[in-house]
Design an enzyme around this catalytic site. Structure first.
Site, PDB file in Angstrom:
ATOM      1  CB  CYS A   1      -2.915   0.623  -2.665  1.00  0.00           C
ATOM      2  SG  CYS A   1      -2.930   2.366  -3.090  1.00  0.00           S
TER       3      CYS A   1
ATOM      4  CG  ASP B   1      -1.892   1.194   1.217  1.00  0.00           C
ATOM      5  OD1 ASP B   1      -2.625   1.345   0.220  1.00  0.00           O
ATOM      6  OD2 ASP B   1      -1.907   1.989   2.170  1.00  0.00           O
ATOM      7  CB  SER B   2       0.194   4.752  -0.893  1.00  0.00           C
ATOM      8  OG  SER B   2      -1.009   4.857  -0.160  1.00  0.00           O
TER       9      SER B   2
ATOM     10  CE1 TYR C   1       2.919   5.952  -3.335  1.00  0.00           C
ATOM     11  CE2 TYR C   1       1.941   4.177  -4.613  1.00  0.00           C
ATOM     12  CZ  TYR C   1       3.019   4.700  -3.921  1.00  0.00           C
ATOM     13  OH  TYR C   1       4.176   3.973  -3.825  1.00  0.00           O
ATOM     14  N   GLY C   2      -2.923   9.297  -3.810  1.00  0.00           N
ATOM     15  CA  GLY C   2      -4.237   9.630  -4.366  1.00  0.00           C
ATOM     16  C   GLY C   2      -4.290  10.759  -5.375  1.00  0.00           C
TER      17      GLY C   2
ATOM     18  CD  GLU D   1      -1.004   7.315   5.469  1.00  0.00           C
ATOM     19  OE1 GLU D   1       0.177   7.575   5.722  1.00  0.00           O
ATOM     20  OE2 GLU D   1      -1.383   6.158   5.195  1.00  0.00           O
TER      21      GLU D   1
ATOM     22  CB  CYS E   1      -9.782   4.611  -0.309  1.00  0.00           C
ATOM     23  SG  CYS E   1      -8.212   5.130   0.408  1.00  0.00           S
ATOM     24  CB  THR E   2      -6.937  -0.019   1.674  1.00  0.00           C
ATOM     25  OG1 THR E   2      -5.841   0.809   1.277  1.00  0.00           O
ATOM     26  CG2 THR E   2      -7.269  -0.998   0.570  1.00  0.00           C
ATOM     27  CG  HIS E   3      -5.656   5.144   3.947  1.00  0.00           C
ATOM     28  ND1 HIS E   3      -5.043   4.555   2.881  1.00  0.00           N
ATOM     29  CD2 HIS E   3      -4.668   5.676   4.703  1.00  0.00           C
ATOM     30  CE1 HIS E   3      -3.738   4.742   2.967  1.00  0.00           C
ATOM     31  NE2 HIS E   3      -3.483   5.422   4.077  1.00  0.00           N
TER      32      HIS E   3
HETATM   33  N1  DGL Z   1      -5.066   3.424   0.453  1.00  0.00           N
HETATM   34  C1  DGL Z   1      -4.958   3.744  -0.905  1.00  0.00           C
HETATM   35  C2  DGL Z   1      -6.183   3.415  -1.706  1.00  0.00           C
HETATM   36  O1  DGL Z   1      -6.785   2.436  -1.432  1.00  0.00           O
HETATM   37  C3  DGL Z   1      -4.391   5.039  -1.332  1.00  0.00           C
HETATM   38  C4  DGL Z   1      -4.309   6.152  -0.493  1.00  0.00           C
HETATM   39  C5  DGL Z   1      -3.392   7.196  -1.021  1.00  0.00           C
HETATM   40  O2  DGL Z   1      -2.189   6.968  -0.952  1.00  0.00           O
HETATM   41  O3  DGL Z   1      -3.882   8.235  -1.477  1.00  0.00           O
HETATM   42  O4  DGL Z   1      -6.550   4.069  -2.631  1.00  0.00           O
END
Ligand code: DGL
Length: 282
Positions: free
Chosen positions: A71, A8-9, A40-41, A156, A190-192
């Site tokens: 991610c 993941d990022s 990364y978004g 984050e 999004c995994t966050h």
């Molecule tokens: N957790 C990531 C996703 O599922 C990306 C979050 C990011 O780095 O912006 O998209």
């Protein structure tokens, strides 16, 4: 040691890893969070591809036969290019899988109104990956998308339970529900975002199903390993979990347990390795 790699990022992929480990505890796992370059978004296709490929190559160097891009942004912007362009050159026997396909394959089972909302990063929304994939499996479903660019930084920075997060959560929840009348299912693409689940719930009317990806991806991986015994045989099984970050291990260890649900001791991954990039990004 031939662990399954999980990428993941940053920390978000740990919400997926938690479910994978619960479902498939026998395997060895190696997690890498590219915290030094997260989020990364908002990054371009080229950048997300370059960063992701570099990390995938690193996993292969560590002996991982299989890497899961846990991610959505990397799955949306880098997975196809890596599968179609790079894999044959760098490790033809190895596999890289993402989180979008397993989710879109079953998302139709959650909705009765055939109207769903996708909450995701800018990158995932702009890629159109969810629209394209859902159309393949469930052409009768209407999909609405909403980019929530502040949600990853909020998570984050461990602000997801604070009152300050309310404004940004409510804003996007209200917006998607207004744009997509009849939505009965919202996908946290999004995994966050599972860490914002309680906060999102506060601003949702009754009767809307909130779908997280962790369990879906874990079930899909179990099924994949069942169907691919040649790859499954190459995955080592001594129940080890290893954690790496491209940034400070101290920061990682302090934050990671919130996502993973248990204490984590990480190692540092050095980003100074060079890679050969594709000319064309698909
Ligand atoms: N957790 C990531 C996703 O599922 C990306 C979050 C990011 O780095 O912006 O998209």
């Amino acid at each position: 040691m031939q662990p399954i790699g999980i990428f993941d990022s940053g920390y978000g992929g740990l919400t997926v890893m938690k479910e994978i480990v619960k479902k498939l505890p026998q395997y060895d796992y190696m997690y890498l969070g590219d915290n030094a370059r997260a989020p990364y978004g908002n990054r371009s296709f080229e950048t997300v591809y370059r960063y992701t490929l570099q990390c995938v190559e690193w996993f292969f160097e560590q002996g991982c036969p299989l890497v899961i891009l846990a991610c959505n942004t990397a799955s949306a912007k880098a997975l196809r290019t890596i599968q179609q362009n790079d894999l044959a050159r760098i490790a033809p026997e190895n596999r890289v899988l993402g989180v979008i396909r397993p989710t879109t394959e079953i998302i139709g089972n959650f909705t009765r109104s055939r109207n769903i909302g996708i909450l995701a990063t800018n990158g995932t929304v702009q890629s159109g990956s969810y629209l394209i994939e859902i159309e393949k499996f469930f052409p009768d479903i209407t999909v609405h998308q909403e980019a929530c660019p502040m949600w990853v930084p909020i998570v984050e920075n461990n602000e997801h339970q604070q009152p300050g997060a309310d404004y940004f959560v409510k804003k996007h929840v209200d917006h998607i529900l207004k744009a997509g009348a009849g939505i009965d299912t919202l996908l946290l693409a999004c995994t966050h975002y599972p860490l914002l689940r309680d906060k999102i719930r506060q601003f949702l009317p009754e009767g809307i199903t909130l779908v997280s990806q962790g369990e879906i991806v874990a079930n899909s991986l179990a099924d994949y390993l069942n169907r691919h015994s040649e790859l499954e045989n190459r995955c080592s099984k001594s129940g080890e979990r290893m954690f790496y970050t491209t940034d400070s291990t101290e920061d990682f260890d302090n934050h990671a347990s919130i996502f993973f649900g248990e204490p984590v001791r990480s190692n540092h991954m050095n980003l100074d390795n060079s890679i050969q990039l594709a000319d064309h990004i698909y």
